[in-house]
Design an enzyme around this catalytic site. Structure first.
Site, PDB file in Angstrom:
ATOM      1  N   GLY A  63       0.839  -1.202   0.000  1.00 52.90           N
ATOM      2  CA  GLY A  63       0.000   0.000   0.000  1.00 52.90           C
ATOM      3  C   GLY A  63       0.866   1.239   0.000  1.00 52.90           C
ATOM      4  O   GLY A  63       1.240   1.774   1.048  1.00 52.90           O
ATOM      5  N   SER A  69       4.316   6.882   3.040  1.00 52.29           N
ATOM      6  CA  SER A  69       4.918   5.900   3.961  1.00 52.29           C
ATOM      7  C   SER A  69       6.203   5.320   3.366  1.00 52.29           C
ATOM      8  O   SER A  69       7.134   4.983   4.111  1.00 52.29           O
ATOM      9  CB  SER A  69       3.925   4.788   4.303  1.00 52.29           C
ATOM     10  OG  SER A  69       3.344   4.235   3.142  1.00 52.29           O
ATOM     11  N   GLY A 100      -5.811   2.553  -6.462  1.00 56.37           N
ATOM     12  CA  GLY A 100      -6.558   2.950  -5.281  1.00 56.37           C
ATOM     13  C   GLY A 100      -7.396   1.836  -4.687  1.00 56.37           C
ATOM     14  O   GLY A 100      -7.748   0.863  -5.347  1.00 56.37           O
ATOM     15  N   ASP A 166      -0.487  -1.847   4.700  1.00 56.55           N
ATOM     16  CA  ASP A 166      -1.367  -0.664   4.638  1.00 56.55           C
ATOM     17  C   ASP A 166      -2.059  -0.626   3.276  1.00 56.55           C
ATOM     18  O   ASP A 166      -2.144   0.407   2.637  1.00 56.55           O
ATOM     19  CB  ASP A 166      -0.535   0.613   4.858  1.00 56.55           C
ATOM     20  CG  ASP A 166      -1.400   1.836   5.125  1.00 56.55           C
ATOM     21  OD1 ASP A 166      -2.575   1.675   5.508  1.00 56.55           O
ATOM     22  OD2 ASP A 166      -0.889   2.959   4.953  1.00 56.55           O
ATOM     23  N   HIS A 169      -8.246  -1.943   2.870  1.00 49.53           N
ATOM     24  CA  HIS A 169      -8.675  -2.094   4.257  1.00 49.53           C
ATOM     25  C   HIS A 169      -9.962  -2.895   4.397  1.00 49.53           C
ATOM     26  O   HIS A 169     -10.463  -3.081   5.511  1.00 49.53           O
ATOM     27  CB  HIS A 169      -8.852  -0.714   4.911  1.00 49.53           C
ATOM     28  CG  HIS A 169      -7.533  -0.058   5.267  1.00 49.53           C
ATOM     29  ND1 HIS A 169      -6.377  -0.259   4.555  1.00 49.53           N
ATOM     30  CD2 HIS A 169      -7.202   0.799   6.269  1.00 49.53           C
ATOM     31  CE1 HIS A 169      -5.400   0.444   5.104  1.00 49.53           C
ATOM     32  NE2 HIS A 169      -5.872   1.089   6.148  1.00 49.53           N
ATOM     33  N   HIS A 194      -0.961  -0.901   9.782  1.00 52.44           N
ATOM     34  CA  HIS A 194      -1.484   0.461   9.952  1.00 52.44           C
ATOM     35  C   HIS A 194      -3.007   0.443  10.110  1.00 52.44           C
ATOM     36  O   HIS A 194      -3.676  -0.471   9.653  1.00 52.44           O
ATOM     37  CB  HIS A 194      -1.090   1.324   8.741  1.00 52.44           C
ATOM     38  CG  HIS A 194      -1.236   2.793   9.005  1.00 52.44           C
ATOM     39  ND1 HIS A 194      -1.711   3.685   8.076  1.00 52.44           N
ATOM     40  CD2 HIS A 194      -0.965   3.522  10.118  1.00 52.44           C
ATOM     41  CE1 HIS A 194      -1.715   4.900   8.597  1.00 52.44           C
ATOM     42  NE2 HIS A 194      -1.264   4.827   9.834  1.00 52.44           N
ATOM     43  N   ASP A 195      -3.498   1.482  10.767  1.00 51.82           N
ATOM     44  CA  ASP A 195      -4.943   1.666  10.966  1.00 51.82           C
ATOM     45  C   ASP A 195      -5.563   0.562  11.817  1.00 51.82           C
ATOM     46  O   ASP A 195      -6.650   0.055  11.515  1.00 51.82           O
ATOM     47  CB  ASP A 195      -5.661   1.801   9.618  1.00 51.82           C
ATOM     48  CG  ASP A 195      -5.295   3.091   8.901  1.00 51.82           C
ATOM     49  OD1 ASP A 195      -4.980   4.083   9.588  1.00 51.82           O
ATOM     50  OD2 ASP A 195      -5.284   3.100   7.655  1.00 51.82           O
TER      51      ASP A 195
HETATM   52  C1  LIG Z   1      -4.335   3.381   2.525  1.00 52.89           C
HETATM   53  S1  LIG Z   1      -3.604   3.460   0.952  1.00 52.89           S
HETATM   54  C2  LIG Z   1      -1.881   3.433   1.344  1.00 52.89           C
HETATM   55  C3  LIG Z   1      -1.444   4.695   2.024  1.00 52.89           C
HETATM   56  C4  LIG Z   1       0.057   4.884   2.082  1.00 52.89           C
HETATM   57  N1  LIG Z   1       0.697   3.843   2.854  1.00 52.89           N
HETATM   58  C5  LIG Z   1       0.418   6.253   2.595  1.00 52.89           C
HETATM   59  O1  LIG Z   1       1.346   6.381   3.423  1.00 52.89           O
HETATM   60  O2  LIG Z   1      -0.200   7.232   2.197  1.00 52.89           O
HETATM   61  C6  LIG Z   1      -3.886   1.828   0.327  1.00 52.89           C
HETATM   62  C7  LIG Z   1      -3.227   1.521  -0.991  1.00 52.89           C
HETATM   63  O3  LIG Z   1      -3.383   0.127  -1.212  1.00 52.89           O
HETATM   64  C8  LIG Z   1      -3.507  -0.107  -2.597  1.00 52.89           C
HETATM   65  N2  LIG Z   1      -4.167  -1.399  -2.812  1.00 52.89           N
HETATM   66  C9  LIG Z   1      -5.405  -1.773  -2.403  1.00 52.89           C
HETATM   67  N3  LIG Z   1      -5.643  -3.048  -2.764  1.00 52.89           N
HETATM   68  C10 LIG Z   1      -4.544  -3.477  -3.419  1.00 52.89           C
HETATM   69  C11 LIG Z   1      -4.181  -4.713  -4.051  1.00 52.89           C
HETATM   70  N4  LIG Z   1      -4.999  -5.760  -4.072  1.00 52.89           N
HETATM   71  N5  LIG Z   1      -2.965  -4.799  -4.630  1.00 52.89           N
HETATM   72  C12 LIG Z   1      -2.115  -3.743  -4.625  1.00 52.89           C
HETATM   73  N6  LIG Z   1      -2.404  -2.562  -4.035  1.00 52.89           N
HETATM   74  C13 LIG Z   1      -3.604  -2.423  -3.451  1.00 52.89           C
HETATM   75  C14 LIG Z   1      -4.306   1.069  -3.108  1.00 52.89           C
HETATM   76  O4  LIG Z   1      -4.079   1.269  -4.498  1.00 52.89           O
HETATM   77  C15 LIG Z   1      -3.826   2.213  -2.210  1.00 52.89           C
HETATM   78  O5  LIG Z   1      -2.844   2.992  -2.857  1.00 52.89           O
END
Ligand SMILES: C[S@@+](CC[C@H](N)C(=O)[O-])C[C@H]1O[C@@H](n2cnc3c(N)ncnc32)[C@H](O)[C@@H]1O
Length: 241
Positions: A63, A69, A100, A166, A169, A194-195
């Protein structure tokens, strides 16, 4: 061969470089509060105390979004390298499909229209992630793994000194990340989630459920002093999932 020479090439790191990367982390778009980011950086720095080939080579971030991060992780590694006494030079492998999570899509709370690719109409955080990494000057320390996290995890063989979860979610993506990546953490390495909100009123359940599962597995013990806020840090004490 020394332990260090088995890992990534080591180039001199100045404390100034580490500070510059922290400044980029603080400015980057994303979802990592500074106090939690600094805690995450501290754990990343600890990975440098693991041997190369024994988890010290590799940190996995699940993530990445726009690289916030990612930069805290890189900052932690650089700060530890600048301090000296390291046994390894970890590379940060940053996993994201860059389209996303559910909550980042149009109509949801965390949608940022500026991150939509006008040609495809889809969210695309990869250009922003690249700009973040490039502006911090850490392209030699951070590698993007662009794709679906469970698909990559199923084929990823490198033991990790730190896995930071992360990603998505929701129930399904969070459990897929846990099942795919937690087993990669070496004994003596760390799992950060996280979270994590014990009180449902504060946030969604899946990250908390992963944290509980990790503790109940007997494979991990929490290192309370390393966590901060919703960032929970566990150390692997026994092999397993
Ligand atoms: C909460 S955000 C990460 C925030 C980041 N760690 C930061 O510091 O801002 C979650 C991320 O997980 C990615 N994501 C969600 N499901 C995913 C998957 N199955 N495979 C790869 N990435 C995924 C999304 O594209 C998103 O960018």
């Amino acid at each position: 061969m020394s332990e260090l020479s088995a890992g990534a090439p080591i180039s001199p790191v100045s404390p100034r470089q580490a500070t510059d990367v922290l400044a980029v982390a603080r400015l980057a778009t994303g979802f990592m509060p500074d106090d939690e980011g600094l805690a995450l950086a501290g754990v990343a720095g600890l990975v440098c105390s693991l041997p190369a080939g024994g988890g010290g080579d590799s940190i996995v971030e699940v993530g990445a979004y726009c690289g916030k991060s990612t930069m805290y992780l890189a900052h932690g590694v650089l700060a530890a390298l600048a301090g000296g006494g390291c046994r390894s030079v970890p590379v940060v492998f940053s996993v994201d499909h860059h389209h996303g999570s559910e909550e980042n899509q149009a109509g949801w709370e965390h949608h940022d229209v500026s991150l939509v690719n006008p040609d495809t109409g889809r969210l695309d955080t990869l250009p922003a992630w690249r700009r973040t990494v490039e502006s911090a000057g850490v392209e030699d320390r951070v590698v993007a793994l662009v794709g679906d996290s469970p698909t990559i995890a199923a084929r990823w063989q490198t033991p990790a000194g730190l896995v930071f979860i992360d990603g998505g979610h929701g129930h399904e993506p969070a459990w897929a990340d846990y099942g795919g990546w937690a087993p990669k953490v070496v004994v003596g390495g760390w799992l950060a989630i996280h979270d994590v909100f014990p009180n449902p009123a504060d946030g969604g359940r899946p990250p908390y459920e992963l944290y509980v599962r990790a503790l109940e597995s007997g494979g991990f013990l929490e290192e309370i002093g390393l966590g901060c806020g919703s960032l929970r840090v566990l150390r692997r004490v026994a092999p397993g999932s």
